[in-house]
Design a protein around this motif. Sequence first.
Motif, PDB file in Angstrom:
ATOM      1  N   ASN A 344       0.838  -1.200   0.000  1.00  0.00           N
ATOM      2  CA  ASN A 344       0.000   0.000   0.000  1.00  0.00           C
ATOM      3  C   ASN A 344       0.870   1.244   0.000  1.00  0.00           C
ATOM      4  O   ASN A 344       2.110   1.158  -0.037  1.00  0.00           O
ATOM      5  CB  ASN A 344      -0.965  -0.018   1.194  1.00  0.00           C
ATOM      6  CG  ASN A 344      -0.217  -0.175   2.523  1.00  0.00           C
ATOM      7  OD1 ASN A 344       0.926   0.272   2.667  1.00  0.00           O
ATOM      8  ND2 ASN A 344      -0.858  -0.828   3.491  1.00  0.00           N
ATOM      9  N   ASP A 345       0.252   2.414   0.066  1.00  0.00           N
ATOM     10  CA  ASP A 345       0.994   3.668  -0.009  1.00  0.00           C
ATOM     11  C   ASP A 345       1.975   3.845   1.144  1.00  0.00           C
ATOM     12  O   ASP A 345       2.966   4.572   1.031  1.00  0.00           O
ATOM     13  CB  ASP A 345       0.022   4.858  -0.055  1.00  0.00           C
ATOM     14  CG  ASP A 345      -0.738   4.935  -1.374  1.00  0.00           C
ATOM     15  OD1 ASP A 345      -0.268   4.327  -2.350  1.00  0.00           O
ATOM     16  OD2 ASP A 345      -1.798   5.593  -1.413  1.00  0.00           O
ATOM     17  N   ALA A 346       1.700   3.175   2.265  1.00  0.00           N
ATOM     18  CA  ALA A 346       2.581   3.276   3.424  1.00  0.00           C
ATOM     19  C   ALA A 346       3.722   2.257   3.369  1.00  0.00           C
ATOM     20  O   ALA A 346       4.582   2.235   4.246  1.00  0.00           O
ATOM     21  CB  ALA A 346       1.779   3.079   4.705  1.00  0.00           C
ATOM     22  N   GLY A 356      -2.625  -2.902  -4.635  1.00  0.00           N
ATOM     23  CA  GLY A 356      -1.467  -2.111  -4.230  1.00  0.00           C
ATOM     24  C   GLY A 356      -0.445  -2.049  -5.343  1.00  0.00           C
ATOM     25  O   GLY A 356      -0.722  -2.435  -6.487  1.00  0.00           O
ATOM     26  N   GLU A 357       0.754  -1.571  -5.020  1.00  0.00           N
ATOM     27  CA  GLU A 357       1.812  -1.474  -6.023  1.00  0.00           C
ATOM     28  C   GLU A 357       2.708  -2.705  -5.974  1.00  0.00           C
ATOM     29  O   GLU A 357       3.117  -3.161  -4.901  1.00  0.00           O
ATOM     30  CB  GLU A 357       2.666  -0.228  -5.813  1.00  0.00           C
ATOM     31  CG  GLU A 357       3.707  -0.058  -6.927  1.00  0.00           C
ATOM     32  CD  GLU A 357       4.600   1.158  -6.771  1.00  0.00           C
ATOM     33  OE1 GLU A 357       5.354   1.472  -7.714  1.00  0.00           O
ATOM     34  OE2 GLU A 357       4.551   1.792  -5.695  1.00  0.00           O
ATOM     35  N   GLU A 378      13.463   7.777  -7.065  1.00  0.00           N
ATOM     36  CA  GLU A 378      12.016   7.583  -7.035  1.00  0.00           C
ATOM     37  C   GLU A 378      11.641   6.111  -7.238  1.00  0.00           C
ATOM     38  O   GLU A 378      10.675   5.624  -6.669  1.00  0.00           O
ATOM     39  CB  GLU A 378      11.368   8.434  -8.129  1.00  0.00           C
ATOM     40  CG  GLU A 378       9.855   8.341  -8.168  1.00  0.00           C
ATOM     41  CD  GLU A 378       9.257   9.169  -9.297  1.00  0.00           C
ATOM     42  OE1 GLU A 378       8.067   8.959  -9.614  1.00  0.00           O
ATOM     43  OE2 GLU A 378       9.974  10.017  -9.867  1.00  0.00           O
ATOM     44  N   HIS A 386      10.276  -0.102  -7.362  1.00  0.00           N
ATOM     45  CA  HIS A 386       8.854   0.227  -7.432  1.00  0.00           C
ATOM     46  C   HIS A 386       8.451   0.316  -8.899  1.00  0.00           C
ATOM     47  O   HIS A 386       8.911   1.187  -9.637  1.00  0.00           O
ATOM     48  CB  HIS A 386       8.576   1.527  -6.686  1.00  0.00           C
ATOM     49  CG  HIS A 386       8.679   1.381  -5.199  1.00  0.00           C
ATOM     50  ND1 HIS A 386       7.580   1.427  -4.354  1.00  0.00           N
ATOM     51  CD2 HIS A 386       9.751   1.129  -4.397  1.00  0.00           C
ATOM     52  CE1 HIS A 386       7.977   1.231  -3.107  1.00  0.00           C
ATOM     53  NE2 HIS A 386       9.294   1.060  -3.107  1.00  0.00           N
ATOM     54  N   PHE A 390      -0.146  -1.525 -10.659  1.00  0.00           N
ATOM     55  CA  PHE A 390      -1.111  -1.948  -9.656  1.00  0.00           C
ATOM     56  C   PHE A 390      -1.289  -3.456  -9.749  1.00  0.00           C
ATOM     57  O   PHE A 390      -1.306  -4.034 -10.837  1.00  0.00           O
ATOM     58  CB  PHE A 390      -2.469  -1.271  -9.879  1.00  0.00           C
ATOM     59  CG  PHE A 390      -2.549   0.126  -9.330  1.00  0.00           C
ATOM     60  CD1 PHE A 390      -2.095   0.416  -8.055  1.00  0.00           C
ATOM     61  CD2 PHE A 390      -3.090   1.148 -10.092  1.00  0.00           C
ATOM     62  CE1 PHE A 390      -2.178   1.699  -7.537  1.00  0.00           C
ATOM     63  CE2 PHE A 390      -3.189   2.439  -9.590  1.00  0.00           C
ATOM     64  CZ  PHE A 390      -2.724   2.713  -8.311  1.00  0.00           C
ATOM     65  N   LYS A 405      -0.385   2.412 -12.997  1.00  0.00           N
ATOM     66  CA  LYS A 405      -0.992   3.482 -12.210  1.00  0.00           C
ATOM     67  C   LYS A 405      -1.604   4.544 -13.114  1.00  0.00           C
ATOM     68  O   LYS A 405      -2.703   5.043 -12.873  1.00  0.00           O
ATOM     69  CB  LYS A 405       0.057   4.121 -11.288  1.00  0.00           C
ATOM     70  CG  LYS A 405       0.350   3.335 -10.025  1.00  0.00           C
ATOM     71  CD  LYS A 405       1.289   4.117  -9.124  1.00  0.00           C
ATOM     72  CE  LYS A 405       1.492   3.407  -7.792  1.00  0.00           C
ATOM     73  NZ  LYS A 405       2.382   4.164  -6.871  1.00  0.00           N
TER      74      LYS A 405
END
Length: 508
Positions: A344-346, A356-357, A378, A386, A390, A405
Amino acid sequence: MDIGGMLARNARRHPNKEALVYGDKRYTYEGLNLDVNKLANALLALGVNKGEKVALMMQNSDRYVIAFMAIMKVGAVAVPVNFRLAAPEVEYIVNHSDSVVFFFDPEYDGLVASLKGKISKVRQLISAGKSENNAGAVDWDALTANIAGEEPGVLVEEWDDCEILYTSGTTGRPKGALFDHHRILHVGMVMVVHMGVNPGDRLLHLAPLFHSAQLNLFLVSGMYVGATHVVLRTFEPHRVLETLGKEKITLFFGVPTMYNFMLQVPNFDSYDLASVTRFGYGAAPMPVELVRQAISKFSTDRFYNLCGLTEGGPGGIMLVPEDQLRKPGAGGKAIISTEARVVNDAGGDILPGQVGEFIIRGETVMICYYKNPEATAETLRNGWLHTGDFATIDDEGYITLVDRKKDMIITGGENVYSTEVEQVLYQHPGVLEAAVIGLQHSVWGETVAAVICPKPGNVISEEELKAFCSSRLADYKIPRIYKFPEVLPRNASGKVLKRVLRDTYKRF
């Protein structure tokens, strides 16, 4: 261990074994190694130093293989260039990569000539064949005519840089993923372990060799074990089927589009495909319905979904034959030497059913983006790559990619994943290809649009497709807009260029 050294070892181990086939040319391992050494020594004579960059804008051929291996032997860094790019795009990659030598096929002589004065770091242009030579290049044959064939004698080590692979550029300027021999060798070993690439294999190289999948997954793995490489220059469905039988190919890799068009060949069942024991697909999502058709038509379930990305070498996850129909549409589980998660984003792991990613880490992941520390920071975070994809994960740990995304559609506050809608459209018997995009809408923010290429001889109406989707998708996921072009725009990797579709149909 290094990539060029693999060829030299196989030349000593089985000098008379067939190594490379291209058209009517056939090379033994000894003969191939000799030609590679001649070119490598010619590069040294031109002053190419270890670590310098050498660009290759060539279609699949014997000379592509020879040039790549020669670059490896002198410790230089190969920069494969997509031969379908326009002159400004080629100019950017050659300049950004700091290439000092530029190999190109003679049909690109005019394009290269147009770059005169614009690629100032290039010290030598080399034409891979006879051309009008408007670019002022040296001819390959003349370059290697009086060059000895002994080993170049350059000490190349596992941690030396060997490739800069430029991304497809579907979201802007391409970025150059930098790799060393260690990483690329591990990419090849993945295929040895998972797909059983072995010395007795005959591999067909059909997808472009400038793409990381064909180059690293299969050329490198085949060179590692001493297999036979059969190279085709272009994709012609009937010729591919013919070559599979004629050359007794044992392992075939293709992008989904290739499989799709091969299955449309009218006399498909007349071709002898009995020698092929493994089929791989990747570089773009393969619709579940197309996988089912391929398993049926090729009369085998030995299909492997290779789900990775350029920055991974390529590396990532794999769906093995036993799971093709048990886990339809899934990307699979992490390959050896790799870990895969969906977060998830966290940065926490998601639960089954959530989105999620998709992130990975392992031996095949790039060192960095060449000369782009911001993008590197990044993308590579805390040791994890990363991907920008998704994905979901089920209770058995199988990962399924659902969208990029940037391609997710938000309509009326609801998330729509284009892959899910495309999978449904591919189930329609008249659909050859489908792409789903989001288009701006004054009320809903975005609306779902489907771009459809019907199968030859089929005419499909919007009403028919809406009715077909209505029993298979929630109402907000059903495309409201339908377009019917002759072909879908794709990059050379086979990926649909959805940004081009969005630009084309933004005023509907």
